[in-house]
Design a protein around this motif. Structure first.
Motif, PDB file in Angstrom:
ATOM      1  N   TYR A   3       0.894  -1.687  -0.325  1.00 46.80           N
ATOM      2  CA  TYR A   3       0.283  -0.248   0.242  1.00 46.80           C
ATOM      3  C   TYR A   3       0.734   1.160  -0.213  1.00 46.80           C
ATOM      4  N   LEU A   4       0.343   2.283  -0.343  1.00 51.15           N
ATOM      5  CA  LEU A   4       1.384   3.596  -0.423  1.00 51.15           C
ATOM      6  C   LEU A   4       0.180   4.382   0.255  1.00 51.15           C
ATOM      7  N   PHE A   5       0.599   5.391   0.733  1.00 50.80           N
ATOM      8  CA  PHE A   5      -0.441   6.617   1.455  1.00 50.80           C
ATOM      9  C   PHE A   5       0.332   7.831   0.527  1.00 50.80           C
ATOM     10  N   ILE A   6       0.116   8.981   0.487  1.00 52.75           N
ATOM     11  CA  ILE A   6       0.534   9.429  -0.096  1.00 52.75           C
ATOM     12  C   ILE A   6       0.099  10.944   0.479  1.00 52.75           C
ATOM     13  N   GLN A   7       0.639  12.139   1.466  1.00 47.94           N
ATOM     14  CA  GLN A   7       0.097  13.156   2.171  1.00 47.94           C
ATOM     15  C   GLN A   7       0.769  14.619   1.563  1.00 47.94           C
ATOM     16  N   ILE A  11       5.066  10.422   1.308  1.00 46.33           N
ATOM     17  CA  ILE A  11       4.450   8.956   0.964  1.00 46.33           C
ATOM     18  C   ILE A  11       5.074   8.198   2.221  1.00 46.33           C
ATOM     19  N   LEU A  64       1.800  -4.254   6.161  1.00 50.99           N
ATOM     20  CA  LEU A  64       1.628  -2.968   6.726  1.00 50.99           C
ATOM     21  C   LEU A  64       2.177  -3.226   7.019  1.00 50.99           C
ATOM     22  N   CYS A  98       9.872   3.886   5.748  1.00 48.70           N
ATOM     23  CA  CYS A  98       8.550   3.847   6.027  1.00 48.70           C
ATOM     24  C   CYS A  98       7.604   4.901   5.615  1.00 48.70           C
ATOM     25  N   CYS A  99       8.917   6.231   4.904  1.00 52.86           N
ATOM     26  CA  CYS A  99       8.239   7.344   4.382  1.00 52.86           C
ATOM     27  C   CYS A  99       9.485   8.045   3.495  1.00 52.86           C
TER      28      CYS A  99
END
Length: 208
Positions: free
Chosen positions: A138-142, A158, A165, A196-197
């Protein structure tokens, strides 16, 4: 026949039943219900009713076409003093294409196969149907703003996680498209030291 004569026959029949049941080992396979393509999958094997242990191989296959395996075969050997073992299987992208999983559209199932000459089936095979998924994580973009105007700097962060997870160290490819779907920028970023980012920024061209 008197009831007293039935008793030895009944006892001998029960003894034969116990003997037959002990000769048929029962293999239990425990694994995640969804197999992610390209990621390692743990399989726990447990056997009952096998005093001498149980040995064989496990692998993945396409239930509709067993001619080509969907993973390499991994050997297992369940010893008499420990009827529990964990093995690791992986469906690579090459296996994914070669065994025909990539052509599945609706019923996305893959078969976990255990093969041993001591299994009770006629062909010595025991199978378990599982679902597969091409999603590896999964990719989470802020971003620092929800809306940007042409020429503004876009600051982003990111978070990349695997299918469990957990932080992953896989590089991230970032593309920027204009409202017409045309790619105007492409960049590959490595993750931070903790995996992680990734923090960065990019220009928002005025010609978008």
């Amino acid at each position: 026949m008197s009831p007293g004569k039935w008793l030895p026959l009944w006892l001998s029949w029960m003894g034969a039943l116990v003997t037959v049941s002990q000769q048929a080992p029962r293999l239990l396979m425990v694994t995640p219900s969804v197999v992610p393509i390209g990621a390692e999958v743990g399989v726990v094997l447990q056997v009952e009713g096998a005093p001498s242990g149980l040995s064989g191989t496990v692998y993945f296959q396409n239930e509709n076409d067993a001619s080509v395996k969907c993973s390499t075969e991994v050997q297992f050997k369940l010893k008499p003093d420990s009827f529990l073992e964990k093995v690791t299987l992986k469906v690579t992208h090459d296996h994914f294409v070669q065994c025909g999983l990539s052509t599945q559209r609706r019923d996305r199932y893959i078969q976990l196969v255990a093969h041993s000459s001591n299994l009770p089936s006629s062909n010595g095979i025991q199978t378990l149907n599982l679902r597969w998924s091409a999603r590896q994580g999964y990719l989470f973009i802020q971003t620092d703003k929800p809306i940007y105007t042409p020429g503004e700097m876009v600051n982003f962060q990111i978070f990349a996680l695997d299918h469990k997870l957990r932080p992953t160290f896989e590089p991230v490819i970032i593309t920027v498209q204009n409202p017409w779907g045309l790619q105007v920028r492409k960049d590959q970023r490595a993750l931070c030291g903790d995996g992680c980012c990734d923090k960065g920024s990019t220009d928002n061209p005025s010609h978008l």
